[in-house]
Scaffold this motif. Structure first.
Motif, mmCIF file in Angstrom:
data_model
loop_
_atom_site.group_PDB
_atom_site.id
_atom_site.type_symbol
_atom_site.label_atom_id
_atom_site.label_comp_id
_atom_site.label_asym_id
_atom_site.label_seq_id
_atom_site.Cartn_x
_atom_site.Cartn_y
_atom_site.Cartn_z
ATOM 1 N N PHE A 107 42.731 1.870 4.586
ATOM 2 C CA PHE A 107 41.991 1.103 3.572
ATOM 3 C C PHE A 107 41.698 2.018 2.398
ATOM 4 C CE2 PHE A 107 38.294 -0.494 1.401
ATOM 5 C CZ PHE A 107 38.550 -1.843 1.325
ATOM 6 N N PRO A 108 42.040 1.710 1.176
ATOM 7 C CA PRO A 108 42.578 0.426 0.708
ATOM 8 C C PRO A 108 44.103 0.368 0.602
ATOM 9 C CG PRO A 108 41.924 1.735 -1.158
ATOM 10 C CD PRO A 108 41.671 2.584 0.071
ATOM 11 N N LEU A 109 44.827 1.369 1.146
ATOM 12 C CA LEU A 109 46.273 1.405 0.909
ATOM 13 C C LEU A 109 47.053 0.370 1.731
ATOM 14 C CD1 LEU A 109 48.436 2.760 -0.747
ATOM 15 C CD2 LEU A 109 48.604 4.525 0.968
ATOM 16 N N ALA A 110 47.038 0.509 3.054
ATOM 17 C CA ALA A 110 47.794 -0.449 3.895
ATOM 18 C C ALA A 110 47.212 -1.848 3.738
ATOM 19 C CB ALA A 110 47.755 -0.007 5.355
ATOM 20 N N PHE A 111 45.870 -1.926 3.737
ATOM 21 C CA PHE A 111 45.175 -3.194 3.496
ATOM 22 C C PHE A 111 44.003 -2.902 2.575
ATOM 23 C CE2 PHE A 111 41.935 -6.364 4.296
ATOM 24 C CZ PHE A 111 42.680 -7.540 4.238
ATOM 25 N N ALA A 115 49.476 -4.829 2.320
ATOM 26 C CA ALA A 115 49.357 -6.083 3.079
ATOM 27 C C ALA A 115 48.060 -6.762 2.664
ATOM 28 C CB ALA A 115 49.353 -5.793 4.578
ATOM 29 N N GLY A 116 48.023 -7.209 1.431
ATOM 30 C CA GLY A 116 46.808 -7.810 0.883
ATOM 31 C C GLY A 116 46.853 -9.321 0.912
ATOM 32 N N PRO A 117 45.838 -9.938 0.342
ATOM 33 C CA PRO A 117 45.775 -11.398 0.351
ATOM 34 C C PRO A 117 46.985 -12.048 -0.305
ATOM 35 C CG PRO A 117 44.164 -10.466 -1.155
ATOM 36 C CD PRO A 117 44.693 -9.342 -0.344
#
Length: 193
Positions: A107-111, A115-117
């Motif tokens: 967080f915040p890279l992978a999600f 793999a964001g909204p």
């Protein structure tokens, strides 16, 4: 199992545009400056696992906790909005609780960056159109691209230079802000209908 290269290519291009890993290079460089090191393999694998898991469980997971896809996208648009503000204004809103490279890789890279909204909502809409195995192949190809960009971000930074990075950072900040506003606008309308 029926692989369709046209579906794979289309799904890959749609996800590639939404994930926008090239556009995220300034954020990746910025994160690396904050935490010192980013675990490219870990970030890529976690992002891939989140996307594939969401492809299968996304809709039922959200409905289980009483959240529809549109509410999820609106919440995600706020996260993207604040990341964009950081890029444009040069301020720090996201504070890591210990400048830990492992945390930053997740967080915040992978999600929610990879793999964001945007990408998760896209996966749900792709699933309505394409066969699942084709989408999985498209996700894997994207993860390979993401890994290459994460691994070479230092070389890219050296090639572009500090001023080049700052200019790109501001430009992509505005683009990310526009994406967040579009994501918000498209989904908030549905919530009030």
């Amino acid at each position: 199992m029926e692989l369709n290269f046209k579906q794979i290519f289309t799904a890959f291009m749609v996800l590639f545009a939404v994930i926008d890993i090239i556009g995220n290079i300034p954020i990746i460089i910025d994160l690396r400056k904050k935490v010192g090191h980013i675990q490219s393999e870990k970030a890529s694998i976690i992002a891939g696992v989140i996307m594939i898991a969401f492809l299968f469980l996304g809709k039922s997971m959200l409905s289980l906790i009483g959240i529809d896809v549109n509410s999820f996208a609106v919440a995600g648009s706020f996260v993207l909005f604040f990341i964009a503000l950081e890029m444009i204004l040069g301020i720090t809103l996201y504070k890591d609780n210990g400048d830990d490279a492992i945390t930053a890789s997740v967080f915040p890279l992978a999600f929610p960056l990879i793999a964001g909204p945007g990408s998760l909502t896209t996966l749900l809409s792709l699933r309505a159109e394409f066969r699942t195995e084709n989408i999985i192949v498209a996700v894997i190809i994207n993860v390979i691209f993401i890994y290459i960009v994460l691994k070479t971000s230092a070389k890219i930074e050296r090639a572009i230079g500090k001023n080049g990075i700052n200019i790109i950072r501001k430009v992509f900040g505005v683009i990310l802000l526009a994406i967040s506003v579009k994501l918000f606008a498209a989904n908030i309308k549905v919530l009030f209908i």
